[in-house]
Design a protein around this motif. Structure first.
Motif, PDB file in Angstrom:
ATOM      1  N   SER A  15      -1.556  24.773 -10.802  1.00 31.28           N
ATOM      2  CA  SER A  15      -2.227  25.992 -10.276  1.00 31.28           C
ATOM      3  C   SER A  15      -1.972  26.203  -8.524  1.00 31.28           C
ATOM      4  N   ASP A  16      -1.715  27.548  -8.637  1.00 32.07           N
ATOM      5  CA  ASP A  16      -1.159  28.321  -7.555  1.00 32.07           C
ATOM      6  C   ASP A  16      -2.598  28.700  -7.277  1.00 32.07           C
ATOM      7  N   GLY A  17      -4.095  28.457  -7.369  1.00 27.98           N
ATOM      8  CA  GLY A  17      -4.725  29.329  -6.612  1.00 27.98           C
ATOM      9  C   GLY A  17      -6.031  30.373  -7.718  1.00 27.98           C
ATOM     10  N   GLN A  18      -4.338  30.824  -8.540  1.00 29.64           N
ATOM     11  CA  GLN A  18      -5.008  31.999  -9.044  1.00 29.64           C
ATOM     12  C   GLN A  18      -4.592  31.480 -10.817  1.00 29.64           C
ATOM     13  N   THR A  19      -4.074  31.127 -10.879  1.00 25.10           N
ATOM     14  CA  THR A  19      -3.565  31.092 -12.211  1.00 25.10           C
ATOM     15  C   THR A  19      -3.264  29.236 -12.483  1.00 25.10           C
ATOM     16  N   ARG A  20      -4.171  28.822 -13.395  1.00 25.15           N
ATOM     17  CA  ARG A  20      -3.925  26.957 -14.172  1.00 25.15           C
ATOM     18  C   ARG A  20      -3.773  26.754 -15.049  1.00 25.15           C
ATOM     19  N   THR A  93       9.841  33.220 -24.044  1.00 19.71           N
ATOM     20  CA  THR A  93       8.809  33.186 -22.982  1.00 19.71           C
ATOM     21  C   THR A  93       8.155  34.076 -22.756  1.00 19.71           C
ATOM     22  N   TYR A  94       6.679  33.886 -22.677  1.00 20.19           N
ATOM     23  CA  TYR A  94       5.421  33.958 -22.343  1.00 20.19           C
ATOM     24  C   TYR A  94       5.489  34.967 -20.971  1.00 20.19           C
ATOM     25  N   ARG A  95       4.757  35.367 -20.411  1.00 18.34           N
ATOM     26  CA  ARG A  95       4.408  35.601 -19.227  1.00 18.34           C
ATOM     27  C   ARG A  95       3.494  36.514 -19.248  1.00 18.34           C
ATOM     28  N   PHE A  96       3.195  35.636 -17.436  1.00 16.86           N
ATOM     29  CA  PHE A  96       1.805  35.856 -17.425  1.00 16.86           C
ATOM     30  C   PHE A  96       1.637  36.667 -15.986  1.00 16.86           C
ATOM     31  N   ALA A  97       0.690  37.072 -15.642  1.00 13.41           N
ATOM     32  CA  ALA A  97       0.877  37.411 -14.388  1.00 13.41           C
ATOM     33  C   ALA A  97       0.752  36.561 -13.087  1.00 13.41           C
ATOM     34  N   GLY A  98       1.593  36.503 -11.781  1.00 15.37           N
ATOM     35  CA  GLY A  98       2.331  35.912 -10.944  1.00 15.37           C
ATOM     36  C   GLY A  98       3.566  34.422 -11.910  1.00 15.37           C
ATOM     37  N   GLY A  99       4.205  35.039 -12.975  1.00 19.33           N
ATOM     38  CA  GLY A  99       5.050  33.378 -14.029  1.00 19.33           C
ATOM     39  C   GLY A  99       5.117  34.080 -15.278  1.00 19.33           C
ATOM     40  N   GLU A 127       7.209  29.009 -14.055  1.00 22.14           N
ATOM     41  CA  GLU A 127       7.509  29.574 -13.066  1.00 22.14           C
ATOM     42  C   GLU A 127       5.914  29.560 -13.017  1.00 22.14           C
ATOM     43  N   LEU A 128       5.060  29.805 -11.555  1.00 23.42           N
ATOM     44  CA  LEU A 128       4.556  29.787 -10.762  1.00 23.42           C
ATOM     45  C   LEU A 128       4.683  29.590  -9.181  1.00 23.42           C
ATOM     46  N   ALA A 129       3.654  31.440  -8.919  1.00 29.17           N
ATOM     47  CA  ALA A 129       4.032  30.759  -7.633  1.00 29.17           C
ATOM     48  C   ALA A 129       5.611  31.152  -7.097  1.00 29.17           C
ATOM     49  N   GLY A 130       6.864  31.341  -7.618  1.00 29.91           N
ATOM     50  CA  GLY A 130       8.476  31.554  -7.212  1.00 29.91           C
ATOM     51  C   GLY A 130       8.302  29.933  -7.297  1.00 29.91           C
ATOM     52  N   LYS A 131       7.881  28.839  -7.593  1.00 31.98           N
ATOM     53  CA  LYS A 131       8.369  27.350  -8.282  1.00 31.98           C
ATOM     54  C   LYS A 131       8.493  27.596  -9.704  1.00 31.98           C
ATOM     55  N   ARG A 132       9.743  26.773  -9.746  1.00 31.96           N
ATOM     56  CA  ARG A 132      10.099  26.498 -11.325  1.00 31.96           C
ATOM     57  C   ARG A 132       9.945  24.859 -11.807  1.00 31.96           C
ATOM     58  N   ILE A 133       9.030  24.484 -12.899  1.00 28.99           N
ATOM     59  CA  ILE A 133       8.938  23.264 -12.712  1.00 28.99           C
ATOM     60  C   ILE A 133       9.073  23.310 -13.954  1.00 28.99           C
ATOM     61  N   TYR A 134       9.659  22.392 -14.847  1.00 30.69           N
ATOM     62  CA  TYR A 134      10.565  21.786 -15.653  1.00 30.69           C
ATOM     63  C   TYR A 134       9.941  20.372 -16.236  1.00 30.69           C
ATOM     64  N   HIS A 135       8.694  19.901 -17.556  1.00 33.72           N
ATOM     65  CA  HIS A 135       8.121  19.545 -18.644  1.00 33.72           C
ATOM     66  C   HIS A 135       8.937  19.002 -19.508  1.00 33.72           C
ATOM     67  N   ALA A 136       9.920  17.644 -19.808  1.00 31.13           N
ATOM     68  CA  ALA A 136      10.034  17.298 -20.461  1.00 31.13           C
ATOM     69  C   ALA A 136       9.624  17.517 -22.074  1.00 31.13           C
ATOM     70  N   GLY A 137       8.404  16.583 -21.896  1.00 28.59           N
ATOM     71  CA  GLY A 137       7.495  16.434 -23.441  1.00 28.59           C
ATOM     72  C   GLY A 137       8.463  15.419 -23.466  1.00 28.59           C
TER      73      GLY A 137
END
Length: 224
Positions: A15-20, A93-99, A127-137
C-alpha cells in the motif's frame, strides 16, 4: 512510501496509502497466515498462478471490492465464481493511478485444485509510488531474470523453499541477475517439504550487497 506487509507463505500486501494490492492471497487454510480474510481489503488482487496456495481467497477478496488481475484463464475462472477480473497474459501491463503491474514468465505449473488449467505461471513487477517490486511467484531460477533486473528493482520477493520452487542457493544466484536493492524470502516454512532458514538467506544476501529482510508473517518493510 510503500508499506510491504508479509502475510505468510507467498501472500504479500502492498500500500502507498491510496492503492492497496495483495499478491497471492492464500489466507484461509494457511497455517502461517498473519491475517484473516476478514481483516484484509485490497483494490487489486494479483495472482501469479492457479495453485490453491496462491489463488487462495482471491474470489472472496474481490467480492469485498477488489479486482482480480491475472492470466486470462485465472481471471475468467475467478469471474465465473463471482469475482470482478482483468484477464491478461505474460508481457502485458495493467496501469492504474499511481503505478502499473507488468507480468513476466515463471518456470512452474498452474492448475486449480479442481484440475482446471490456469494458464502459464507468472511473476510480476508492481510499480507503486515510484517503487518497483518484483514478486517472482513460484519459479525455478532462469537466466531471463537478468531482463527483469534491468527495471531497477527496489525489492525482490523470492521463493526459497526448494522442492516446488528454487531453493536458497538458486535464489542467491537470482540476486546476481535481478540486482534488487532489497530482498525478502517467501514461500518457505509453511509446510515440512519447504522448511528453510530465512535468516540465513537474508545474511547471505547481505554478503552479496543486497539488503536481506527475513520478515516474519505479519512483518512490515517500508520502502521510502
Amino acid at each position: 512510501m510503500v508499506e510491504v506487509r508479509y502475510l505468510g507463505h507467498s501472500a504479500v500486501w502492498l500500500s502507498d496509502g491510496q492503492t492497496r494490492i495483495i499478491i497471492d492471497p492464500f489466507l484461509t487454510g494457511n497455517p502461517m497466515a498473519a491475517a484473516s480474510l476478514a481483516e484484509v481489503q485490497a483494490d487489486l488482487i494479483l495472482v501469479t498462478h492457479a495453485h490453491g496456495d496462491h489463488f487462495g481467497d482471491s474470489v472472496a477478496l474481490s467480492k469485498k471490492g477488489g479486482v482480480v488481475v491475472s492470466t486470462f484463464e485465472i481471471a475468467t475462472y475467478a469471474e465465473k465464481h463471482g469475482a470482478k477480473s482483468v484477464p491478461m497474459n505474460i508481457g502485458g501491463t495493467y496501469r492504474f493511478a499511481g503505478g502499473f503491474v507488468k507480468w513476466f514468465p515463471a518456470w512452474h505449473s498452474s492448475s486449480f485444485p479442481d484440475g482446471t488449467y490456469g494458464g502459464m505461471p507468472m511473476g510480476v513487477v508492481v510499480e507503486l509510488a515510484g517503487k518497483r517490486i518484483y514478486h517472482a511467484g513460484d519459479t525455478a531460477l532462469f537466466s531471463d531474470m537478468a531482463l527483469i533486473g534491468e527495471l531497477n528493482l527496489d525489492l525482490a520477493l523470492l521463493p526459497i523453499g526448494d522442492h516446488f520452487t528454487m531453493g536458497p542457493e538458486d535464489a542467491l544466484r537470482a540476486l546476481d541477475l535481478l540486482k534488487p536493492k532489497r530482498v525478502v524470502p517467501i514461500h518457505y516454512n509453511t509446510f515440512p517439504p519447504i522448511k528453510q532458514d530465512g535468516e540465513a538467506f537474508a545474511r547471505r544476501a547481505q554478503e552479496k550487497g543486497v539488503e536481506g529482510h527475513a520478515l516474519k508473517p505479519g512483518g512490515v518493510l517500508v520502502l521510502d
